[in-house]
Design an enzyme around this catalytic site. Structure first.
Site, PDB file in Angstrom:
ATOM      1  N   GLY A  39     -11.734   4.122   0.047  1.00 35.93           N
ATOM      2  CA  GLY A  39     -12.735   4.894   0.762  1.00 35.93           C
ATOM      3  C   GLY A  39     -14.043   4.177   1.023  1.00 35.93           C
ATOM      4  O   GLY A  39     -15.068   4.826   1.270  1.00 35.93           O
TER       5      GLY A  39
ATOM      6  N   CYS B 286      -9.192 -27.428   6.334  1.00 37.98           N
ATOM      7  CA  CYS B 286      -7.920 -26.815   6.712  1.00 37.98           C
ATOM      8  C   CYS B 286      -7.191 -27.673   7.746  1.00 37.98           C
ATOM      9  O   CYS B 286      -7.782 -28.540   8.403  1.00 37.98           O
ATOM     10  CB  CYS B 286      -8.121 -25.390   7.230  1.00 37.98           C
ATOM     11  SG  CYS B 286      -8.650 -25.239   8.953  1.00 37.98           S
TER      12      CYS B 286
ATOM     13  N   CYS C 100     -14.822 -28.118   6.764  1.00 39.39           N
ATOM     14  CA  CYS C 100     -13.602 -27.357   6.464  1.00 39.39           C
ATOM     15  C   CYS C 100     -12.427 -28.318   6.419  1.00 39.39           C
ATOM     16  O   CYS C 100     -12.245 -29.137   7.321  1.00 39.39           O
ATOM     17  CB  CYS C 100     -13.367 -26.274   7.526  1.00 39.39           C
ATOM     18  SG  CYS C 100     -11.833 -25.334   7.277  1.00 39.39           S
TER      19      CYS C 100
ATOM     20  N   GLN D 132     -11.401   7.383  -5.631  1.00 36.85           N
ATOM     21  CA  GLN D 132     -12.061   7.855  -4.419  1.00 36.85           C
ATOM     22  C   GLN D 132     -13.426   8.466  -4.795  1.00 36.85           C
ATOM     23  O   GLN D 132     -13.892   8.301  -5.905  1.00 36.85           O
ATOM     24  CB  GLN D 132     -11.173   8.866  -3.701  1.00 36.85           C
ATOM     25  CG  GLN D 132      -9.906   8.275  -3.102  1.00 36.85           C
ATOM     26  CD  GLN D 132     -10.159   7.420  -1.861  1.00 36.85           C
ATOM     27  OE1 GLN D 132     -11.284   7.291  -1.379  1.00 36.85           O
ATOM     28  NE2 GLN D 132      -9.096   6.826  -1.336  1.00 36.85           N
TER      29      GLN D 132
ATOM     30  N   GLY E  79      -0.617   5.798   2.748  1.00 36.99           N
ATOM     31  CA  GLY E  79      -1.567   6.887   2.940  1.00 36.99           C
ATOM     32  C   GLY E  79      -2.588   6.625   4.025  1.00 36.99           C
ATOM     33  O   GLY E  79      -2.869   7.506   4.842  1.00 36.99           O
ATOM     34  N   PHE E  80      -3.155   5.428   4.049  1.00 32.61           N
ATOM     35  CA  PHE E  80      -4.195   5.151   5.041  1.00 32.61           C
ATOM     36  C   PHE E  80      -3.659   5.300   6.456  1.00 32.61           C
ATOM     37  O   PHE E  80      -4.312   5.886   7.317  1.00 32.61           O
ATOM     38  CB  PHE E  80      -4.760   3.736   4.845  1.00 32.61           C
ATOM     39  CG  PHE E  80      -5.839   3.389   5.835  1.00 32.61           C
ATOM     40  CD1 PHE E  80      -7.140   3.820   5.628  1.00 32.61           C
ATOM     41  CD2 PHE E  80      -5.555   2.653   6.973  1.00 32.61           C
ATOM     42  CE1 PHE E  80      -8.141   3.518   6.545  1.00 32.61           C
ATOM     43  CE2 PHE E  80      -6.543   2.343   7.893  1.00 32.61           C
ATOM     44  CZ  PHE E  80      -7.843   2.776   7.677  1.00 32.61           C
TER      45      PHE E  80
ATOM     46  N   ASP F 150       0.852  -1.183   0.000  1.00 31.24           N
ATOM     47  CA  ASP F 150       0.000   0.000   0.000  1.00 31.24           C
ATOM     48  C   ASP F 150       0.894   1.241   0.000  1.00 31.24           C
ATOM     49  O   ASP F 150       2.104   1.149   0.142  1.00 31.24           O
ATOM     50  CB  ASP F 150      -0.967  -0.003   1.177  1.00 31.24           C
ATOM     51  CG  ASP F 150      -0.257  -0.046   2.526  1.00 31.24           C
ATOM     52  OD1 ASP F 150       0.929   0.306   2.592  1.00 31.24           O
ATOM     53  OD2 ASP F 150      -0.896  -0.436   3.516  1.00 31.24           O
TER      54      ASP F 150
ATOM     55  N   ASP G 185      -8.442  -7.276   0.381  1.00 36.70           N
ATOM     56  CA  ASP G 185      -7.544  -7.532   1.507  1.00 36.70           C
ATOM     57  C   ASP G 185      -8.180  -7.004   2.777  1.00 36.70           C
ATOM     58  O   ASP G 185      -9.061  -6.132   2.727  1.00 36.70           O
ATOM     59  CB  ASP G 185      -6.205  -6.823   1.298  1.00 36.70           C
ATOM     60  CG  ASP G 185      -6.324  -5.320   1.588  1.00 36.70           C
ATOM     61  OD1 ASP G 185      -5.824  -4.868   2.645  1.00 36.70           O
ATOM     62  OD2 ASP G 185      -6.956  -4.604   0.785  1.00 36.70           O
TER      63      ASP G 185
ATOM     64  N   CYS H 234      -8.849 -27.648  11.310  1.00 41.35           N
ATOM     65  CA  CYS H 234     -10.092 -28.408  11.469  1.00 41.35           C
ATOM     66  C   CYS H 234      -9.862 -29.905  11.328  1.00 41.35           C
ATOM     67  O   CYS H 234     -10.627 -30.707  11.872  1.00 41.35           O
ATOM     68  CB  CYS H 234     -11.135 -27.923  10.460  1.00 41.35           C
ATOM     69  SG  CYS H 234     -11.802 -26.283  10.868  1.00 41.35           S
TER      70      CYS H 234
ATOM     71  N   HIS I 156      -6.993 -20.820  10.438  1.00 39.74           N
ATOM     72  CA  HIS I 156      -8.336 -21.190   9.973  1.00 39.74           C
ATOM     73  C   HIS I 156      -9.032 -20.020   9.282  1.00 39.74           C
ATOM     74  O   HIS I 156      -9.644 -20.194   8.218  1.00 39.74           O
ATOM     75  CB  HIS I 156      -9.185 -21.680  11.146  1.00 39.74           C
ATOM     76  CG  HIS I 156     -10.638 -21.838  10.789  1.00 39.74           C
ATOM     77  ND1 HIS I 156     -11.128 -22.929  10.115  1.00 39.74           N
ATOM     78  CD2 HIS I 156     -11.693 -21.007  10.980  1.00 39.74           C
ATOM     79  CE1 HIS I 156     -12.432 -22.782   9.905  1.00 39.74           C
ATOM     80  NE2 HIS I 156     -12.802 -21.621  10.423  1.00 39.74           N
TER      81      HIS I 156
ATOM     82  N   ASP J 243      -2.513   8.526  -2.214  1.00 39.21           N
ATOM     83  CA  ASP J 243      -3.755   9.291  -2.352  1.00 39.21           C
ATOM     84  C   ASP J 243      -4.160   9.852  -1.005  1.00 39.21           C
ATOM     85  O   ASP J 243      -3.657   9.429   0.037  1.00 39.21           O
ATOM     86  CB  ASP J 243      -4.883   8.412  -2.906  1.00 39.21           C
ATOM     87  CG  ASP J 243      -5.272   7.305  -1.932  1.00 39.21           C
ATOM     88  OD1 ASP J 243      -4.389   6.787  -1.213  1.00 39.21           O
ATOM     89  OD2 ASP J 243      -6.458   6.952  -1.877  1.00 39.21           O
TER      90      ASP J 243
END
Length: 389
Positions: free
Chosen positions: A220, A310, A308, A191, A97-98, A94, A270, A313, A339, A148
């Site tokens: 945003g 995984c 599941c 945005q 900015g965030f 990223d 994400d 599990c 998990h 941004d």
């Protein structure tokens, strides 16, 4: 016109939902895809081998945090973030900015960039569009996000219009400064808050630089607005983004939101949610979220989620995982994190399969029906050892 280092191939559409392949310098990514967040160069609690085992095809790195510690210059000496972290598959970073804007009162926005105080030691720092790109060039990620302005949730039109225009000016500066255009793909960020016309304004300004962009992100959203507003904006803007480039919805990791986004044509998502809630004892199941730390699961000898496949599990029971979490054992947090990541990564893999089979809407409706059962489900409800299955 130079060849972009990150490309997208659309394989199949089912309505607006898309199944495709993103090609990057470090490999291919089948979409739609959920991307685990590795803020400090690591997905919390997970080894590289575990991420590969659960099906991760790409992870995120955080420009802000890695710039402050251990510094992007040090990472560059190791040959970039891939070599530094021993992750050979694609990485998206990223812009920072965030994090800068989320610092609120201890930051100051200027046309040149943003002044802020480090959360580590309070020292004064400055990130400009050029500095953000420089950091990401040092990190060597496959996908680089433009710097941004991240407007607060529920921002007014009066706030958003100059913010969008500043973001466009910063985008031009990012494009000009990018030193590795043949190795790292640039993604623009659309945005505009919850206003359709402002989303159009932002996209229309950015697409004038389209030949420099490998993809487009939608920023945003999932920042406090109502669900119906987020879904309305997704429905409006996503299908307008270029069909030959990936579309990335930033910061979304709630299963129902993810499926809604896929329905409207989003390819990438994400979120820190699966790792964060996992560490605090909440896990995803096909019948909704389960708070495994609750006392009612102390004698429950079932896996977290029936069906599941995984590693967790297949090998561990709820009662044991609850015990680990209550005892403060790191293994408990690792198991719930594993998990949750598996759940979201494979939710997108199953969505992709449904798109390829022209069955996405049926898949989505079946998932929602089960997920919305919540406490009504016998599988969510506690069970004691010895009860009939």
């Amino acid at each position: 016109m130079q060849k972009l280092p990150v490309t997208y191939e659309l394989l199949k559409k089912n309505g607006n939902a898309r199944a495709g392949v993103i090609t990057t310098p470090h490999g291919k990514i089948e979409t739609p895809v959920f991307m685990p967040v590795g803020t400090q160069g690591t997905v919390k609690g997970m080894s590289k081998e575990e991420l590969l085992e659960l099906g991760s095809e790409i992870i995120l790195g955080n420009t802000y945090h890695l710039h402050l510690r251990p510094t992007d210059e040090l990472i560059a000496k190791f040959g970039g973030l891939h070599k530094f972290s021993a992750w050979e598959k694609p990485i998206l970073t990223d812009s920072g900015g965030f994090q800068v804007f989320s610092l609120g009162t201890i930051r100051k926005i200027k046309e040149e960039g943003v002044e802020f105080a480090s959360h580590l030691d309070g020292s004064k720092r400055f990130i400009s569009p050029e500095k953000s790109i420089e950091i990401q060039n040092n990190l060597g990620s496959d996908i680089v996000m433009l710097f941004d302005e991240c407007p607060p949730g529920q921002s007014s039109r009066e706030y958003l219009i100059p913010s969008i225009e500043r973001t466009t000016r910063w985008a031009k500066r990012c494009v000009t400064y990018h030193k590795r255009p043949t190795e790292q793909g640039l993604f623009a960020i659309v945005q505009g808050g919850i206003y359709e016309d402002l989303r159009d304004k932002s996209f229309d300004e950015l697409k004038e630089m389209d030949e420099s962009f490998s993809g487009y992100a939608i920023g945003g959203l999932a920042v406090g607005e109502k669900k119906e507003d987020m879904y309305r904006i997704l429905k409006h803007i996503t299908p307008k983004l270029p069909e030959n480039k990936p579309r990335y919805l930033m910061g979304v990791g709630e299963p129902l939101d993810m499926l809604e986004a896929v329905e409207h044509g989003v390819d990438m998502m994400d979120c820190v949610q699966p790792t964060r809630i996992g560490r605090h004892g909440t896990v995803f199941t096909k019948y909704g979220k389960l708070v495994i730390k609750n006392a009612s699961y102390a004698e429950d000898d079932r896996p977290l989620d029936d069906g599941c496949n995984c590693y967790v599990c297949r090998n561990y029971k709820r009662g044991y995982i609850r015990h680990l979490l209550k005892a403060g054992e790191i293994l408990g947090q690792r198991l719930t994190t594993y998990h949750n990541l598996y759940f979201l990564v494979n939710l997108m893999k199953n969505a992709r399969k449904a798109i390829l089979e022209d069955k996405f809407i049926e898949f989505k409706e079946e998932f929602i029906k089960n997920y919305s059962l919540g406490k009504q489900s016998e599988w969510i409800n506690p069970k004691k050892i010895g009860e009939n299955k």
